[in-house]
Design an enzyme around this catalytic site. Structure first.
Site, PDB file in Angstrom:
ATOM      1  CG  HIS A 327      21.614  45.959  29.871  1.00 51.01           C
ATOM      2  ND1 HIS A 327      22.136  44.781  30.523  1.00 51.01           N
ATOM      3  CD2 HIS A 327      22.550  46.987  29.899  1.00 51.01           C
ATOM      4  CE1 HIS A 327      23.232  44.946  30.853  1.00 51.01           C
ATOM      5  NE2 HIS A 327      23.634  46.162  30.642  1.00 51.01           N
ATOM      6  CE  LYS A 410      47.823  38.965  31.537  1.00 47.75           C
ATOM      7  NZ  LYS A 410      46.717  38.321  32.547  1.00 47.75           N
ATOM      8  CE  LYS A 412      57.315  48.049  30.190  1.00 41.50           C
ATOM      9  NZ  LYS A 412      58.723  48.295  30.365  1.00 41.50           N
ATOM     10  CG  MET A 413      55.336  42.449  36.659  1.00 43.02           C
ATOM     11  SD  MET A 413      55.002  40.796  36.403  1.00 43.02           S
ATOM     12  CE  MET A 413      54.614  40.057  38.022  1.00 43.02           C
ATOM     13  CG  LEU A 414      51.588  47.958  34.959  1.00 45.34           C
ATOM     14  CD1 LEU A 414      51.489  49.186  34.136  1.00 45.34           C
ATOM     15  CD2 LEU A 414      51.275  48.467  36.353  1.00 45.34           C
ATOM     16  N   PRO A 416      45.658  44.561  32.731  1.00 47.70           N
ATOM     17  CG  PRO A 416      45.072  42.970  31.040  1.00 47.70           C
ATOM     18  CD  PRO A 416      45.745  43.000  32.260  1.00 47.70           C
ATOM     19  CG  ASP A 417      39.306  45.870  33.746  1.00 53.16           C
ATOM     20  OD1 ASP A 417      38.723  46.554  32.953  1.00 53.16           O
ATOM     21  OD2 ASP A 417      38.950  45.803  34.916  1.00 53.16           O
ATOM     22  CE1 TYR A 439      26.799  50.233  37.860  1.00 56.45           C
ATOM     23  CE2 TYR A 439      28.025  49.410  36.180  1.00 56.45           C
ATOM     24  CZ  TYR A 439      26.905  49.304  36.915  1.00 56.45           C
ATOM     25  OH  TYR A 439      26.221  48.219  37.097  1.00 56.45           O
ATOM     26  CB  THR A 441      30.379  45.984  34.699  1.00 57.15           C
ATOM     27  OG1 THR A 441      29.618  46.872  34.101  1.00 57.15           O
ATOM     28  CG2 THR A 441      29.539  44.838  34.856  1.00 57.15           C
TER      29      THR A 441
END
Length: 612
Positions: A327, A410, A412-414, A416-417, A439, A441
């Protein structure tokens, strides 16, 4: 991203690097205000009041002095954080990094033309390796499209670290060696290393000025496979890379001292384009269950992966593939990009090689034979035992939620993340009975050499909503309102963090300035609420969105009583991979995933509420 990959473009991959804005230093007042807000969910009134006093004292005293010094530092650097972050987050860390720091993920080909099938490892391996080499050539020619948000170019520097890059262990601090050069910069290594049954082989991928073809690669891989399966196993030098860092550094020094030729062999591995690993296992995988394949890739045989390599391409006996990556040199989005490119090429070609079957007279792979003695063999044996003991403690639960996905959220206008992050907050709250510091990112690649910022998902608004979901006296309408407030807060914070207005990296900068100046650690950082809220790498939920493609990943938890939680989003599904330590009696990855899936239903149900 799909369109960006498909487009042939005149833009060069690294052409905007010199014109990207410098990483800004946020205002001290704003950072401290945001920090105070982030600790609220984890404090009672008295604890909060005490922390508030500490913050005020810091702001008007030593904090302001440190902030001024940080501003001075930033004047002379295009990215004031870059070197610090690399050292503190990665190179100074002494715990074994192969298990604790690396990230891993499966190739998505099993979903279409390459379902698990014995006897396909070598042929498929030659094709997947060839597509990876094509991407390497595109990168050398600077033909990988520049990533953009709208018309704003993002930093592409991390892509330089994908090939021919390796971490080198040090006694107190590791370093990164990067041998990659674009065509305009000069020569770049053009060999790959193959690890199989404790042995290492090397061969060039350019012959007479041309890239070798899949039939030619197949000949090389078959030669290695046959040799390793008809002769005794090798010593498994690669297992040393799974060690605690200082121990590995000393073992490496000893190895080089034993025979100078060992250094040349190590450099062959370090400079190789990538390490191609041949595993004997056949991990189970379906479109709904990724648990076994992710475990195999993250914690498989330590003698056939070079833990310090930026890219280990792993092949299994049943023709399933994956990657395991250090990483330190780059973040997962680099791997997501090449994985998607390769997967699309395999899909477009129906999993086959459609070119010439001709095989040129290419030199056979050369074996890298290390000089070893009893001490080295003992070091390897101990490294393997320690690694396998720790790896056996890891629980991984990775499943696809297939009832709905991005399309419905989407609709429902929300976002997704945010939808997944809040579902996770609710799941953790239900499982553990209290909020979990989290946390997520955030990406800061709109700045020069920008990497990440911490987005603290466990907000006051999220906790209020979780509490309302557990309180039968709260109406559906009120629950829905609280949920929408939590969404709005999360979305704003993510926007701020990506714009360089987060606070965790800023606080880290202030702490490091104090250390460099030989000053005592300010009380802000020793206050119990600092670590209780996740500060200093103490987040119980370590999460990241892998993207919106067919690519999944996994990491281990940040703390012993925590979870690693990676996920990706598609139109019709959410795929999540959760890790936890079995030796921690409080955590359970399987339960957390199932409760997250239950929360998905609850949230959609709330949005279907009509009596608003």
């Amino acid at each position: 991203m799909e369109n960006q990959l498909a487009k042939s473009t005149e833009e060069r991959t690294f052409q905007y690097q010199d014109s990207l804005p410098s990483l800004p230093v946020p205002s001290l007042e704003e950072s401290l205000k945001k920090y105070l807000e982030s600790v609220k969910p984890f404090a009672n009134e008295e604890e909060y009041r005490k922390t508030e006093e500490i913050v005020q004292k810091f702001q008007s005293g030593i904090g302001e002095k440190l902030h001024q010094k940080l501003l001075e530092r930033a004047k002379g650097k295009r990215n004031w954080l870059e070197e610090w972050w690399l050292n503190v987050a990665y190179l100074d860390v002494r715990i074994p990094s192969q298990l604790n720091v690396n990230f891993a993920g499966p190739a998505a080909h099993f979903e279409h033309y390459w379902p698990p099938k014995e006897g396909t490892q070598l042929e498929r391996g030659s094709i997947i390796l060839w597509h990876n080499l094509n991407y390497w050539q595109l990168l050398r020619k600077e033909k990988v499209p520049v990533h953009k948000v709208g018309n704003t170019p993002l930093d592409m520097n991390q892509f330089r670290m994908l090939f021919s890059t390796c971490k080198i262990p040090g006694i107190t601090r590791d370093s990164i060696m990067n041998y990659f050069r674009t065509e305009s910069e000069g020569r770049s290594p053009n060999h790959v290393v193959v690890l199989c049954r404790g042995r290492a082989f090397v061969f060039d991928v350019i012959h007479e000025g041309c890239l070798v073809t899949p039939p030619e690669l197949l000949r090389q891989l078959t030669y290695i496979h046959k040799k390793c399966h008809s002769e005794p196993d090798g010593p498994g030098i690669a297992a040393l890379t799974s060690e605690e860092r200082t121990r590995w550094a000393k073992a490496r020094e000893y190895l080089i001292g034993l025979d100078a030729e060992n250094l040349a062999l190590l450099e062959k591995i370090q400079s190789s384009l990538l390490v191609y690993s041949m595993e004997d296992d056949s991990p189970h995988v379906t479109r709904e269950d990724y648990s076994e394949i992710l475990a195999a890739i993250l914690i498989g045989d330590p003698t056939v992966r070079w833990g310090d390599k930026s890219y280990n391409l792993i092949s299994f006996s049943n023709g399933v593939f994956g990657c395991n990556c250090d990483h330190a040199p780059f973040d997962a989005m680099v791997m997501v990009n090449i994985s998607y490119y390769v997967d699309e090429k395999i899909f477009q070609n129906e999993g086959r090689w459609k070119g010439s079957a001709k095989v040129r007279d290419i030199p056979l792979p050369e074996e890298l034979i290390f000089t070893v003695d009893e001490k080295v063999l003992n070091d390897i044996s101990q490294a393997k035992a320690r690694y396998l003991k720790e790896a056996s403690d890891l629980q991984i639960a990775a499943y696809a939620f297939t009832s709905f996905g991005k399309k419905l959220t989407k609709n429902k206008m929300l976002h997704p993340d945010t939808f997944i992050q809040l579902a996770l907050q609710l799941a953790y709250y239900r499982l553990h009975g209290h909020p979990g510091c989290c946390y997520e990112t955030a990406m800061t690649r709109c700045f020069y050499h920008g990497r990440t910022e911490t987005m603290r998902s466990c907000t006051v608004e999220a906790v209020r909503w979780c509490q309302s979901m557990q309180d039968p006296s709260v109406s559906l309408h009120e629950r829905q309102q609280k949920m929408l407030q939590a969404f709005a807060k999360h979305n704003k914070m993510m926007k701020d963090c990506s714009a360089g207005k987060g606070f965790d990296r800023h606080l880290l900068g202030l702490l490091l300035i104090a250390k460099e100046e030989g000053l005592p650690v300010p009380e802000l950082f020793t206050d119990p609420l600092f670590s209780k809220s996740g500060g200093g790498g103490n987040f119980v939920l370590s999460t990241s969105l892998v993207g919106y493609l067919r690519v999944q990943g996994v990491v281990v938890p940040m703390v012993h009583n925590g979870y690693g939680f990676f996920y990706h989003i598609r139109d019709d599904r959410f795929v999540v991979a959760c890790s936890a330590w079995k030796s921690c009696p409080e955590t359970d990855a399987e339960k957390l995933v199932q409760l997250t899936f239950c929360a998905f239903y609850d949230m959609i149900q709330l949005m279907n509420t009509t009596h608003l």
